[in-house]
Write a protein that holds these residues in place. Structure first.
Motif, PDB file in Angstrom:
ATOM      1  N   UNK A   1      31.447  19.698  32.621  1.00  0.00           N
ATOM      2  CA  UNK A   1      30.724  18.942  33.622  1.00  0.00           C
ATOM      3  C   UNK A   1      29.236  19.245  33.590  1.00  0.00           C
ATOM      4  N   UNK A   2      28.520  18.626  34.496  1.00  0.00           N
ATOM      5  CA  UNK A   2      27.096  18.897  34.634  1.00  0.00           C
ATOM      6  C   UNK A   2      26.938  19.936  35.739  1.00  0.00           C
ATOM      7  N   UNK A   3      26.499  21.116  35.346  1.00  0.00           N
ATOM      8  CA  UNK A   3      26.307  22.191  36.317  1.00  0.00           C
ATOM      9  C   UNK A   3      25.340  21.745  37.412  1.00  0.00           C
ATOM     10  N   UNK A   4      25.702  22.046  38.649  1.00  0.00           N
ATOM     11  CA  UNK A   4      24.889  21.552  39.772  1.00  0.00           C
ATOM     12  C   UNK A   4      23.486  22.121  39.751  1.00  0.00           C
ATOM     13  N   UNK A   5      23.357  23.402  39.416  1.00  0.00           N
ATOM     14  CA  UNK A   5      22.018  23.984  39.394  1.00  0.00           C
ATOM     15  C   UNK A   5      21.161  23.362  38.291  1.00  0.00           C
ATOM     16  N   UNK A   6      21.791  23.008  37.186  1.00  0.00           N
ATOM     17  CA  UNK A   6      21.043  22.321  36.131  1.00  0.00           C
ATOM     18  C   UNK A   6      20.577  20.953  36.622  1.00  0.00           C
ATOM     19  N   UNK A   7      21.478  20.276  37.314  1.00  0.00           N
ATOM     20  CA  UNK A   7      21.130  18.960  37.864  1.00  0.00           C
ATOM     21  C   UNK A   7      19.933  19.085  38.801  1.00  0.00           C
ATOM     22  N   UNK A   8      20.001  20.076  39.696  1.00  0.00           N
ATOM     23  CA  UNK A   8      18.927  20.242  40.676  1.00  0.00           C
ATOM     24  C   UNK A   8      17.608  20.623  39.993  1.00  0.00           C
TER      25      UNK A   8
END
Ligand SMILES: [Mn+2]
Ligand SMILES: [Mn+2]
Lengths: 244, 231, 231, 231, 244, 231, 231, 231
Positions: free
Chosen positions: B128-135
């Motif tokens: 998946x797309x890590x949330x911290x990376x997304x942020x």
């Protein structure tokens, strides 16, 4: 405004995610610190070994280790259940490494062999709730812990020579050398090996310290071999046994 | 002892192989990101937006293909997503910033996490797309806006600052809902305040000169082409 | 401007390709060095020397093959040996230390520069063994001796310290002829005197206990295998 | 052993001598660069450009003479250009940045690689201008422009930002074609975008205040001397 | 042997001492980590402030802070009771500093003043068991915490300018400068001031960031002062209020 | 042997005593510097300058008294100024930066070396102000200006940037005449260009907005107190 | 301002020139020290002492000449000995250690401070041998003794440890009279006790084996040449 | 704000004053320790023990007086023992090692914690002897024994190794009861193993030569004076 409230919903989810991740991380760090402290105690217990109390001391150490496993590793395992182990690795690796160090140290003293990762991992299986994926220690943490145990083995070897157990010391020497020779090939393959590289240098120094101690006993013993009319150096003079 | 280490060697070589495969895909992602970035950068030079977007979407398809490859590689290592995560983290943050910026250009709205995953072909498997990376990616996106509004205004688009300002203000408010640690993400988020400040200044500059529309009358006269009509 | 950068692009890609090829070979050299080093470490355990040497020579063959590959790659870049030299320098110093130690074990003599080049399959083309790398390798080799003599004596070989001492003293004297710059090599050489000193101490320890032969009576009784007969 | 080290001694002294000779020339290059830089810096103070350029060209002649000396020294070491390259690399990057800036002041155009070599008296022999040094020098040159446009605008030259912006944008676009490794040059290039951004902002400042000419009407009134007429 | 057993008795005492000291230290470290994490949350809550929700946001922050005090600081105080506070200072200083940071941040936003150490310490008195010596935060930890709060104030100032609250930003600017001017004289007097010296550099950078932001607003506003036919720069255009 | 060491003992105790005395005075100088520095910091807050200057001059008197004490101590060690110089060097550089800044505030001119010596009560005996310390102090002073002009402009003093810029440009030009070694002072001087650049930017910011006077019309209306009338 | 900096330029160039001259002489001193050290090192290999001493004294003459040059340079800078002292301090400590060791080999006694100055041609002018440098040199000399006694005993000279032990014990006792500051010299002196300890151990080794003479009977049989007869 | 900081300043100056007072006493403790150490060191040179002990006890009285002064100073800062503890920690560890060694020389027994406190005049007030300091001091004491036995045997006291060995073995066993952290104390304790080893070796040396008494027959012939009769 719709956009605004959509955004708010999105970030509310993210806020929850980050809060619970942080809380979990904190719990894991605490559990890891407990494992560290109590594993260190096991190691000190093993160092209380002498020529005569071996079984008794090791028995206590093993019991203590079992207690660490059941009380503290199990807590760590519990906190980790349901998480990606690799994600929180930095939070628990110190504790796990120290645990490996204590467990392999006990095993070597008991049997002279290396406790395998698979053995440790199967003992951890028992601690986990059956329904969730159990914690399995990874190769890297295992190797980092094994690297540390050589420092304890060095201390042990020096002590054994003092107790006149030259052969025991030589066995340790051999064991540490073997570990070093195996590890030197594996280190560059490890994921992030800066930490391990430092440990390898310490390990080499430990090996050299043991070798120097064995050398010293040997030449001292050899000087009088002819005098004593025997081919083999007599080390029975080493150790304090004879005046106690 | 030897047997165990033999086995470790095999395992580590295997994961080394995984890493090598990842490295090779990541290098390609990085190159694609550079192409995509280079393409998007032309919005600063006021080229017709539609052409830019079309080309950019082409690059995104490429990147998506590469992420699918990554996910494929990781399929053989169940539960080890975060073991290798550091190897593509930085590139993922970059790509998020780019596709989120593009998405804003196209829709004027924030690219949601689920949408980002979809654009990159992720989320169905373990990968998946890590949330911290997304942020973090969103913070990087924010860094592009000050330059963007400056260049838009230079090109005569006086309505752009207001739109950007509304968007960034909302984004900033949303971000403030998060409790961050003292880490990389917080530092990046701190930077967003300065982007916001800069956009406000540009908005102030056009407003005070009576250049900005008040947002009610859409479609006012502008001469520099199609960029303005989109967001 | 564009044409020029077009050309640069080609040239940079070319040299990038060369670097990539070198990197891949050097990684293999490093792995082989590790195997060789691990193999040579067993001399400290008093295993029969002949077995160790045989195995070690096998690894050297591998390394040689890799250096031939390196030389092949460099053939296409005449005059650029030193451009890429930094990419394999450290590994070359390591391999020199290993083969020089091995050579001493086999012959009791110093591995000459020309011999080292030959062992690595170098010297015929532009690709040679840099002198400073060779010398640095010898310094690294010297670091192995203190540990070696200690373990040999423990294994009952009381003649080893004298032989090593003679060898190291000669090597140290030879090095002192050189006017080394104030750099890496000089620092490594300055370290050699600690090796020398440690070997002197080991020799002292056996000598004062009457364990050392005086060097005149060759072939005295020893029971610990074939290591003693070689140097 | 002794004979070999005897020979090493000669070789090391020889290369030590080369290094010493290089060092001495490079020290002079560094001093000349400081003079040249100091001279060029006065463009920020809006002194008459023609005087600055003349004086600067004088310094360049000095530097050229020094590079010819360097090339002369290297002639005796065929194939070893890259062995000593690190000894003058940094100074060469500096000198490229200075002569490229000067060239832009004189012509408004980019100093090509071949032109740079010619200005430094290089290129005919083995001793050329390394491409990466040339490119790094261009990045350093780019760092001067933000300060330059700020000071030009302060001095009343409102046309300068547009010219610089066009030039830097083209240069940046050309650089983006290159596939740079993840190294020093790449980092320097990544910094160029901040220069670009700052120049865009200055252009924005003059544009929004209606100070910028639109580029069509050349030769508008300006009072601060001859700098404006050149590029 | 008598000597031997006397020695054993002596060391048994020391062993107990070291074991209980270590356990206490571990507990204090854990309590300190909790304080840190929850104080950080308070700080983030304060940052959620805007022109319009000020009272509401601050009220929540203050309540959260009270919760940190009652739940987590009290735990720390409990663990520390009966110990020499200076002996274990390194174990709890991170938590205490973060707590000071949160508390002074709240207070500044509420009243524009600096929360005094004596006020904090009297609030801690209430948490202690009356019979034992209560934890009193020392000047050093207080100053280290206060130094940190300037970073948060800088973030706050940038945000306030975005909201059009220029005067608020200028008040913060003045406050941070005053703190800096006071601290610069005190720093060399502090016990072990390496950490504080680093913080002073950061603080100066924070002050400069606020000053630059104020400068930027000022010159931009001044450009149009004549145009608007008034003597004072009009900052009402700043902030996003007018298009929401 | 004993007699010799007896004598050494005396000499070492003597120089140890000198060092102890110096240490104690230097600690006081450092504290006074802090007070002076804290006092000067209030110029950023636009308090009436006269009050600040008066208070500052009081602190300088204290420092002067301490330097006289230092000189007194050194009188007993002729020819050993540089033996102990390192013990007060850093504090001296700081105090020079402070009194030079203060002097500029009072007069708008550079504090000359001889003036600095006089202010510190030095120069008549062996104990002088080392030139490199003086120069380093000037570099430190330069670091204060960017912050100063920013705060002056915020306080409504739009004429300040031009004055500071002229002063700093002259100072920078004067420094460039010197052939500095590659050392601490050189590094500090290299940093001065960033101060210059920042002041240029502030000047640009007021100039482009038509806020700066052109320097010809002195004494224009200003309401923020006496700071403006001085330099 | 300009005039003042003009003057600074001259002064800085002058002191820069002095430094350059010193540097060049110090480089030569360092080379001579290496030769001298290399020559003295052969005492560890039990070469005939007389030859070693003769050759060593030759090198000392060279060094002396260089110190006279240094003193000559410093003559033009009265009162500035300690300004440049750091530039030759380390080399001076080394040379003291070497000539003191040589002196002990020749006479069995400690080289006094005045003797050391005389050997280096110093002391008449302002340029003397700093006491702390002299003492540090003696500490370095002490570091040579453990190695020396080990090698002497190996060579069959069982009387050497006792002589060295007496000498070192006296030296250590003399040093203990001094109140050393907590600095470099103190650290070096603290290291001397390890040398002492090692020599005690060697003495123990020969004593317990009945190899040591009791010091009363001089001139006992020894076969390894003239080294034994000297101290 | 000002008022609070004013108060802090006073408080900190006060504690700075305390520190200064402590520093001055600690400097004296350090000097006394050096005297005491120097005095005790003469046991290595086999001077008559009784004289040594008497002189040493005199020094201890001095040290005791200083610790009483320390305690006096701390009386004004209740509860702040550990605030200043670092300032005398190292000296306390040293003094413990010295008085514990002396105590062993006098009684052959370990100096207990309470006894150590009494010898230093501590324990009645808040000012006690930190346990970890006491333990570290014991480790330092242990470091003295190897040297001591070597020198005692050299002086003909063959009974000493056995006594020391018994004592050290007991001490080591007792230490192993502790659970140490990975800190300074553990590192020092690790060193004790090597002291033990070294003493064993000496004991072995005398034992194997039949020199050691078996411990049953006290008062066997020895010629070197009164040292042997004590422990
Ligand atoms: Mn361990
Ligand atoms: Mn904070």
């Amino acid at each position: 405004m719709t956009t605004n409230s959509t955004m708010r919903d999105e970030f509310a989810k993210h806020a929850d995610y980050l809060n619970s991740l942080n809380e979990k991380r904190e719990k894991v760090v605490k559990a890891s610190r407990d494992v560290t402290m109590n594993s260190k105690k096991v190691i000190f217990q093993v160092h209380r070994i002498s020529k005569y109390n071996k079984d008794e001391v090791l028995l206590k150490a093993e019991n203590d280790l079992v207690a660490v496993t059941n009380q503290f590793m199990s807590k760590l395992v519990k906190e980790l259940q349901g998480t990606d182990f690799w994600k929180l690795r930095r939070a628990y690796t110190p504790g796990v490494q120290e645990y490996i160090e204590a467990a392999t140290f006990c095993r070597f003293c008991k049997t002279g062999t290396l406790l395998n990762l698979s053995e440790i991992n199967s003992s951890l299986l028992a601690l986990s709730d059956k329904s969730i994926e159990p914690l399995q220690i990874n190769v890297l943490d295992y190797l980092l812990g094994v690297a540390d145990v050589t420092g304890e083995l060095m201390r042990l070897a020096i002590g054994r020579i003092s107790d006149g157990e030259i052969e025991y010391a030589q066995k340790i020497c051999q064991f540490v050398r073997d570990l070093y020779r195996e590890l030197i090939v594996i280190v560059p393959l490890m994921d992030d090996n800066a930490e391990m590289k430092k440990k390898m240098e310490v390990m080499l120094q430990s090996a050299i310290k043991i070798e120097n101690a064995c050398f010293s006993v040997h030449v001292r013993g050899s000087e009088y071999t002819p005098l004593l009319g025997t081919d083999n150096p007599d080390f029975s003079f080493f150790g304090v046994s004879d005046f106690e | 002892m030897e047997k165990q280490f033999e086995e470790f060697k095999l395992q580590l070589e295997e994961s080394g192989g995984v890493r090598e495969k990842i490295r090779s895909v990541v290098t390609e992602i990085e190159a694609s990101n550079r192409m995509l970035s280079s393409c998007l950068l032309s919005v600063h030079q006021s080229l017709p937006l539609s052409g830019v977007l079309e080309k950019a979407n082409g690059h995104i398809e490429t990147v998506k293909g590469l992420y699918v490859q990554l996910a494929e590689i990781l399929k053989d290592c169940p539960g080890e997503f975060y073991r290798y995560h550091g190897d593509w983290r930085s590139e993922t943050q970059t790509v998020v910033s780019l596709i989120a910026f593009l998405h804003w250009l196209e829709t004027g709205a924030l690219l949601m996490h689920a949408e980002a995953e979809k654009k990159l072909g992720l989320g169905s498997s373990d990968f998946g797309l890590d949330i911290e990376d997304y942020l973090t990616g969103l913070c990087f996106m924010s860094n592009e806006f000050p330059r963007y509004v400056v260049n838009r205004v230079t090109a005569g688009d006086y309505d752009c600052p207001r739109k950007v300002l509304t968007f960034l203000t909302d984004l900033h408010t949303a971000f403030r809902m998060l409790n961050l640690r003292n880490d990389f993400l917080r530092k990046k988020f701190d930077g967003m305040k300065y982007d916001l400040r800069r956009v406000e200044e540009v908005y102030y500059d056009v407003k005070i000169r009576g250049l900005a529309s008040d947002g009610s009358a859409q479609g006012q006269a502008n001469a520099t082409g199609d960029q303005l009509t989109l967001p």
